[in-house]
Design an enzyme around this catalytic site. Structure first.
Site, short mmCIF file in Angstrom:
data_model
loop_
_atom_site.label_atom_id
_atom_site.label_comp_id
_atom_site.label_asym_id
_atom_site.label_seq_id
_atom_site.Cartn_x
_atom_site.Cartn_y
_atom_site.Cartn_z
N TRP A 141 79.52 9.58 77.32
CA TRP A 141 79.16 8.33 76.65
C TRP A 141 79.75 7.12 77.36
O TRP A 141 79.35 5.98 77.08
CB TRP A 141 79.66 8.35 75.20
CG TRP A 141 81.16 8.34 75.07
CD1 TRP A 141 82.03 9.31 75.48
CD2 TRP A 141 81.96 7.32 74.50
NE1 TRP A 141 83.33 8.95 75.20
CE2 TRP A 141 83.31 7.74 74.60
CE3 TRP A 141 81.69 6.09 73.92
CZ2 TRP A 141 84.38 6.97 74.13
CZ3 TRP A 141 82.76 5.32 73.45
CH2 TRP A 141 84.09 5.77 73.56
N ASP A 142 80.66 7.36 78.28
CA ASP A 142 81.30 6.28 79.03
C ASP A 142 80.26 5.32 79.62
O ASP A 142 80.44 4.11 79.63
CB ASP A 142 82.13 6.84 80.20
CG ASP A 142 83.10 7.93 79.80
OD1 ASP A 142 83.00 8.43 78.67
OD2 ASP A 142 83.94 8.28 80.63
N GLU A 179 89.99 11.51 70.56
CA GLU A 179 89.96 12.97 70.61
C GLU A 179 91.25 13.61 70.12
O GLU A 179 91.39 14.84 70.16
CB GLU A 179 89.63 13.42 72.03
CG GLU A 179 88.24 13.00 72.46
CD GLU A 179 88.02 13.12 73.96
OE1 GLU A 179 88.85 13.77 74.63
OE2 GLU A 179 87.03 12.56 74.46
#
Length: 839
Positions: free
Chosen positions: A379-380, A510
């Site tokens: 997703w970066d 995370e």
């Protein structure tokens, strides 16, 4: 918590300040780091900054975007829906080797007696060069110059050039050995085992157990050689070809040979003193997901024919012209700090090297500069890189978004596996198939769908490219909205209000997994749902026939669009009245705080020293989660809420992710912590250049380089663009005299010049652009720069220090908030304990 940088973190004797180059004045032992820093790439091909002689080295690599091998993921305990196939980028054959021998003595830089040395990557020329003078064991002085370039204008072309001149000591036999070597399968006389002490690190690429590149054919015919392969499991094909030319007034003998894993061109020269020898090596690399290797060989021949006909000088000139345009559209100029200016341009150059010729492929976490994270896409890209591309190169942004369009079929399949409607993009992938084996910190990050939708919506808002949005973007927005509407559920609150909940997800942080109502996820999902509804309704009015066909193809009912809007309006966004903040998730505030201030440095990053279950029990963040939502959806929160959230989460954010510091910089600047904003910015700026996270050896942190641009333009420049409305509330740092940057907005290029007392806008190309500066609406007209006075640079707050602001306070249930270093509980809220003893 800020990773403090005391002064300039780089060795300026070795890496002097040069605002348009990264220069090395003497070789070092940090080969992994410098191979990354001096990599050259174009978004399609990337070559690490290894030396032409090939040794010493850390991890030589040449990578092609998307060229990968697959392997079965073996789970100790299987379950339905677990990822089945791993994907890892392949190290394609190395063409950089041009070994030099003088009097049969090999030039090896680690033991050479160097009279002078400079290696540099030039941001305006797009080339890696090296120049040195070597005093041989026989006392002869030899000058060696080299140049390496990966073409931005022809994505398959790589150019190598080497010049050798015996300066003094008489003539000498000189040998230049040009090689193509299949390093992926270990064919090298300099094979290097893992360095002692490197150990396990989940961010690094894993090794294959068997042969990867299966030879197909190989041949040489003066002056050309070609080697072709097919990957053992993924079935992808590859061809690497090289042409050679030598230019010298010395007598030359040429020998050549190819085998399955190595090709050689050897130039034997009887060199006279002062007479240079120049070897040019043009390389073509072609890959495919299914075309036979023989056809790729033919493509290499055509590419090399073109280089032969046009010459190196043509491609050098094209490279510089391309970069002239890139810097015109992308350069951020900082007046008053050349050290920062150099680092900023290095970061922007990395964005060009990662994205320029990605050509509808993804942009991997390391671009094509290393094998870290298996060469996979995350997703970066959508959050940290696409915004930069939208404002500086909309065409490239569109290509990057097309990659997600092409993944839609696989994303629909993945959603079905997860028992969801619509599409669910993979957490990490190359091919489009989910490759994340640890679902709690992988697949559970459903926010990937909202991140992708965010990038599409921003592209549409800022470019006005309705054709792309109505043809491609709308389908992505519809399928992601469907997923959210199906994933969430309605529940009636105690006061009888119906609310829409999303459970069992993981946010960007995370260190906290599989939770209910993650704030970032819910806020971004809400934006996804609204963007999809808005675009569909716009199409129904503006392009009825296209809408009709779309609705028929996707079985889209108007009632479904109504449902998306209802889900968005009813979305739960938690708020804790006791602390006056948005909880990261429904249970986050019930846990104890992790006492980062007293956690030993040797235990950082936490993921390498604590079991995930230990980390999950505490209030501790790998990266900004709520704070990122405050930035991306900033129009949904008040200034007071942003400040309170920042102050709560900052002390428990480890910064163990390189994605974190740049976002914290943006929000710190906005709420008034301007010193902290600069410190966070520097921690992101020098992530790779100073190897602040100790893993730059695995490739450039591309998202962090995009975040550097974000911190400059959104943070210090004060840009916001919610809903496509362009506003500015600047925060020029005290250390800088001014800040200048270009923006492309709906077809116009605007130059922004921020000074301490004013911000000035100038149209360089295109029509008028409407902006707002601190609530004052203005229109910038072509031919007339517009200067808007500023009263200061926003609020100034003293930096946060010391204990967490809620330490020792009571939660809503009456319990006392404590800070703990895992191993013991804190008995005194004013004095945390570890292993039963006071800190």
């Amino acid at each position: 918590m800020i990773r403090d940088i005391t002064g300039d973190p780089m060795d300026r004797d070795r890496f002097p300040v040069d605002t348009w180059r990264l220069v090395e004045t003497e070789p070092g032992e940090d080969h992994g780091l410098t191979e990354t820093l001096f990599a050259v790439a174009n978004g399609h091909i990337g070559i690490r900054g290894t030396t032409e002689e090939g040794r010493p080295s850390h991890s030589p690599g040449t990578f092609v975007n998307g060229f990968h091998e697959t392997w079965p993921i073996k789970h100790a305990e299987e379950a339905y829906g677990f990822a089945r196939t791993g994907q890892t980028i392949v190290n394609v054959p190395d063409t950089t080797l041009l070994k030099v021998y003088i009097d049969d003595e090999p030039f090896v830089i680690s033991v050479a007696d160097l009279q002078s040395y400079e290696r540099a990557v030039d941001f305006r020329r797009g080339r890696l060069t090296r120049s040195l003078v070597w005093r041989t064991p026989a006392g002869k002085r030899v000058r060696i110059r080299s140049s390496r370039m990966v073409s931005f204008t022809d994505r398959h072309v790589v150019l190598h050039e080497l010049e050798v001149t015996v300066l003094s000591g008489g003539g000498a036999p000189v040998v230049v050995n040009s090689l193509i070597v299949n390093r992926q399968d270990g064919y090298t006389d300099y094979r290097r085992p893992a360095a002692a002490g490197e150990g396990w690190d989940p961010r690094r690429s894993s090794a294959f157990n068997g042969r990867v590149l299966l030879p197909q054919l190989h041949w040489e015919h003066d002056p050309r050689m070609v080697l072709t392969y097919q990957t053992a499991r993924s079935g992808m094909t590859l061809a690497v070809g090289a042409d050679h030319a030598v230019e010298t007034d010395n007598p030359v003998e040429i020998l050549s040979s190819t085998q399955e894993d190595i090709g050689k061109y050897v130039f034997r020269v009887e060199a006279a003193e002062g007479v240079p020898i120049t070897v040019r090596k043009a390389v073509a690399i072609h890959t495919s997901r299914g075309v036979p290797a023989e056809e790729l060989s033919d493509r290499c021949r055509r590419t090399l024919d073109r280089v032969r006909d046009k010459g190196f000088e043509y491609y050098h000139a094209e490279q510089e012209a391309w970069l002239d345009t890139f810097w015109r559209d992308s350069d951020v100029v900082i007046d008053g700090d050349p050290t920062v200016q150099q680092a900023v341009r290095w970061c922007l150059f990395q964005l060009a090297q990662a994205a320029a010729r990605s050509d509808q492929l993804g942009i991997a976490a390391k671009g094509v500069t290393g094998s870290g994270y298996e060469g996979q896409y995350f997703w970066d890209t959508e959050i940290y890189v696409v915004p930069f591309l939208i404002y500086t190169s909309p065409r490239v942004a569109r290509n990057v978004l097309r990659f997600r369009v092409n993944l839609l079929p696989r994303a629909r399949e993945r959603a079905a596996v997860l028992s969801q409607r619509g599409a669910l993009f993979p957490w990490r992938t190359i091919s489009g198939e989910e490759a994340s084996a640890y679902y709690a910190a992988g697949t559970a990050q459903y926010h990937i769908d909202a991140d992708v939708a965010y990038a599409f919506a921003k592209y549409g808002d800022l470019t006005g490219d309705t054709g792309f949005m109505h043809r491609d973007g709308v389908e992505v927005l519809i399928e992601t909205a469907r997923m959210w509407a199906d994933l969430g559920f309605w529940r009636q609150d105690a006061d009888g209000t119906d609310q829409f909940h999303i459970h069992g997800v993981t946010g960007p942080d995370e260190y906290t997994t599989v939770v209910n109502n993650n704030m970032f996820t819910n806020v971004m999902a809400r934006a996804n749902l609204r963007a999809a509804a808005t675009l569909v309704r716009e199409m129904a009015t503006a392009d009825a026939e296209v809408y009709r066909r779309l609705a028929a193809r996707l079985n889209l009912d108007p009632a479904e669009v109504d449902e998306w809007e209802a889900c968005a309006d009813g979305m739960v966004v938690l708020f804790d009245e006791t602390f006056g903040i948005h909880p990261q998730d429904a249970q986050f505030l019930a846990s104890e705080l992790w006492d980062l201030e007293n956690t030993p440095d040797e235990n950082r990053p936490l993921l390498l020293h604590y079991h995930p279950l230990v980390i999950y029990r505490f209030q501790v963040l790998k990266q900004a989660d709520v704070v990122l939502a405050l930035f991306l959806q900033g129009d949904q929160f008040t200034p007071a809420q942003k400040r309170a959230d920042f102050e709560y989460y900052d002390p428990i954010t480890t910064g163990d992710s390189t994605l974190s510091g740049v976002v914290q910089s943006v929000v710190a600047a906005e709420v008034g912590y301007q010193d902290m904003a600069m410190r966070y910015f520097l921690s992101g700026l020098f992530v790779d250049l100073a190897d602040l996270h100790g893993n730059a050896r695995d490739g450039v942190h591309i998202a962090s380089t995009g975040g550097v641009w974000t911190a400059l333009v959104y943070g210090f420049g004060g840009l916001r663009d919610h809903g496509g409305r362009i506003t500015f509330d600047p925060r020029l740092p005290d250390q800088w005299d001014s800040l200048r940057f270009p923006l492309q907005i709906r077809g116009s290029r605007v130059r922004v010049h921020l000074e301490r007392t004013a911000i000035t806008f100038e149209i360089e190309d295109g029509g008028p652009v409407a902006v707002s500066v601190r609530g004052q609406d203005v229109t910038v007209e072509p031919g007339t720069p517009l200067r808007v006075p500023l009263d200061g640079q926003g609020p100034r707050l003293a930096s946060l220090h010391g204990r967490h602001p809620v330490l020792g306070a009571n939660r809503e249930d009456g319990s006392i908030v404590r800070a703990v270093v895992p191993g013991a509980q804190a008995e005194d809220p004013d004095g945390p304990t570890v292993l039963g003893g006071p800190l």
